[in-house]
Design an enzyme around this catalytic site. Structure first.
Site, short mmCIF file in Angstrom:
data_model
loop_
_atom_site.label_atom_id
_atom_site.label_comp_id
_atom_site.label_asym_id
_atom_site.label_seq_id
_atom_site.Cartn_x
_atom_site.Cartn_y
_atom_site.Cartn_z
N HIS A 1 66.33 -41.10 13.78
CA HIS A 1 66.01 -41.78 15.03
C HIS A 1 64.55 -41.49 15.39
CE1 HIS A 1 67.21 -43.80 18.77
NE2 HIS A 1 66.40 -42.95 19.39
N ASP B 1 72.37 -42.30 23.28
CA ASP B 1 71.17 -41.46 23.13
C ASP B 1 70.87 -40.77 24.45
OD1 ASP B 1 68.74 -40.33 22.55
OD2 ASP B 1 67.66 -42.23 22.32
N MET C 1 57.05 -44.10 22.21
CA MET C 1 56.78 -44.16 23.65
C MET C 1 55.29 -44.44 23.89
SD MET C 1 58.93 -40.82 24.89
CE MET C 1 60.54 -40.43 24.20
N SER D 1 67.07 -37.19 16.27
CA SER D 1 65.83 -37.71 16.83
C SER D 1 64.68 -36.77 16.50
CB SER D 1 65.95 -37.87 18.35
OG SER D 1 64.68 -38.14 18.91
N MET E 1 71.44 -45.73 26.84
CA MET E 1 70.74 -44.50 27.20
C MET E 1 71.57 -43.71 28.20
SD MET E 1 67.99 -44.38 25.43
CE MET E 1 67.29 -42.93 26.26
N ASP F 1 61.64 -42.17 18.08
CA ASP F 1 61.32 -42.61 19.44
C ASP F 1 59.84 -42.95 19.56
OD1 ASP F 1 63.84 -42.41 20.81
OD2 ASP F 1 63.66 -40.24 20.62
N MET G 1 60.30 -47.74 23.04
CA MET G 1 60.26 -47.58 24.49
C MET G 1 58.84 -47.90 24.95
SD MET G 1 62.65 -44.19 24.94
CE MET G 1 62.30 -43.48 23.33
N HIS H 1 63.21 -46.79 17.83
CA HIS H 1 63.53 -47.12 19.22
C HIS H 1 62.23 -47.32 19.99
CE1 HIS H 1 65.52 -45.48 23.18
NE2 HIS H 1 65.21 -46.77 23.27
#
Length: 221
Positions: free
Chosen positions: A32, A174, A36, A7, A136, A34, A67, A65
């Site tokens: 990966h 994760d 957000m 990540s 998660m 992330d 979020m 991913h």
């Protein structure tokens, strides 16, 4: 073989392109990423512009991913920015089947994720249509958290359900992944490990990832 998806939340953001390129050289399988928004989770990270900027630095698949709230609004832009897998949270998506269909129409793989407090039953109806399930094992929003052992039964439940129904999607875990928790996740049925600080802070990332893959060999034996 277990796939390792470092990540970049734990990477050096001042030279993110170089960090992504280093992952390929170190033997990672995926990157990966992330995303957000400060709403769905209490933190802000990067957007599609950054994903597009770092895309040329590696040939590895981008495991993006999301979020964020209403992720269906951003599927096209992340697909265009270079995502290969786009994972949505079941808690944040207004129309899960339609979102999965949209991702596939963009010729990308579709993933579905659920938070620690969300029961497995929330994602079960959609698993035949996705390419990845992401469980998660921390509360999303920040890196460096400890693995939540209470999530392990959910990983086991997901593995058993997928095997019983002939579902060949990847099962990714994760949150708080290190050598010891990687063992736990693999024993529970995970096929992909997303990890940040434990890899980026290791003295030899390639060797550390090789240790994790060896756990799969031991399990299969």
């Amino acid at each position: 073989m277990t796939k390792i998806a470092p990540s970049i939340l734990s990477a050096d953001f001042s030279r993110l392109g170089e960090e992504v390129g280093r992952l390929e050289a170190q033997g990672a399988d995926w990157v990966h990423v992330d995303i957000m928004d400060g709403v769905f989770v209490p933190n802000l990270t990067i957007g599609p512009g950054v994903v597009k900027a770092i895309r040329p630095f590696t040939r590895l698949p981008f495991d993006v991913h999301l979020m964020i709230v209403e992720p269906e609004r951003y599927l096209d832009v992340f697909a265009q920015s270079g995502a290969d897998i786009i994972t949505l949270h079941v808690e944040a998506t207004k129309d899960v089947p339609r979102s999965i269909e949209t991702i596939h129409s963009l010729e990308k793989k579709a993933g579905l994720s659920l938070n620690p407090e969300t029961p497995f039953e929330a994602v079960a109806p959609y698993l035949e249509d996705v390419d990845l399930l992401l469980v998660m094992t921390v509360h999303p929003g920040f890196g460096g958290q400890s693995f939540m052992e209470g999530c392990v039964p959910k990983i086991v439940q997901a593995r058993e359900f997928m095997d019983d129904h002939g579902i060949h999607a990847e099962l990714e875990v994760d949150g708080g992944i290190n050598y010891d928790t990687a063992r736990t996740a693999i024993e529970a049925g995970a096929t992909v490990l997303a990890a940040g600080s434990s890899l980026f802070r290791s003295r030899d990332m390639r060797a550390e990832m090789a240790r994790w893959r060896q756990l799969r060999c031991q399990k299969d034996d």
